[in-house]
Structure formats: structure tokens, C-alpha cells
Design a protein around this motif. Sequence first.
Motif: not given
Length: 70
Positions: A2-10
Motif C-alpha cells: 500500500k502506497i499513500d505518500i501524499e503526492g510523491s507517487e511520481t
Amino acid sequence: MKIDIEGSETKLFEDKEKARKLLSITKYLAIEIHDDIADRQYIQQVLGDNNFSWFEEGELTIAANRNLTK
């Protein structure tokens, strides 16, 4: 994973070789893509390039590695 890194996905997917290594050992992925910051189409392209299928469920993109799932 699970990834939830507040906008750093790119940032996580910008180096395609590092992304390939991470995704090659990931069976399932749930990622919250923050469209105001991240590029959803780019992330989906990287997923597709690494043989993932995905669907959207609410705020999450749920993806499965077709190389690891049957």
C-alpha cells in the motif's frame, strides 16, 4: 503493498529501472494517486509497462502483477 505518500507517487516511479525492480517483486499494489501533484497517466503507463492490470476504487488504484498472479 500500500502506497499513500501524499503526492510523491511520481517520484517513486520516475526512475523506470528502480520502479521495475520494485514492481517485479510486488504482487498487489494499492496506491492513492494525488492528481493535483502526481501524474496519474504516467504512473499507469509504468504499471502497464510492468505487466500490471488495475482498476480505480474510490481514492485508490488497485493493481495486480500479471506475472505473479493467475
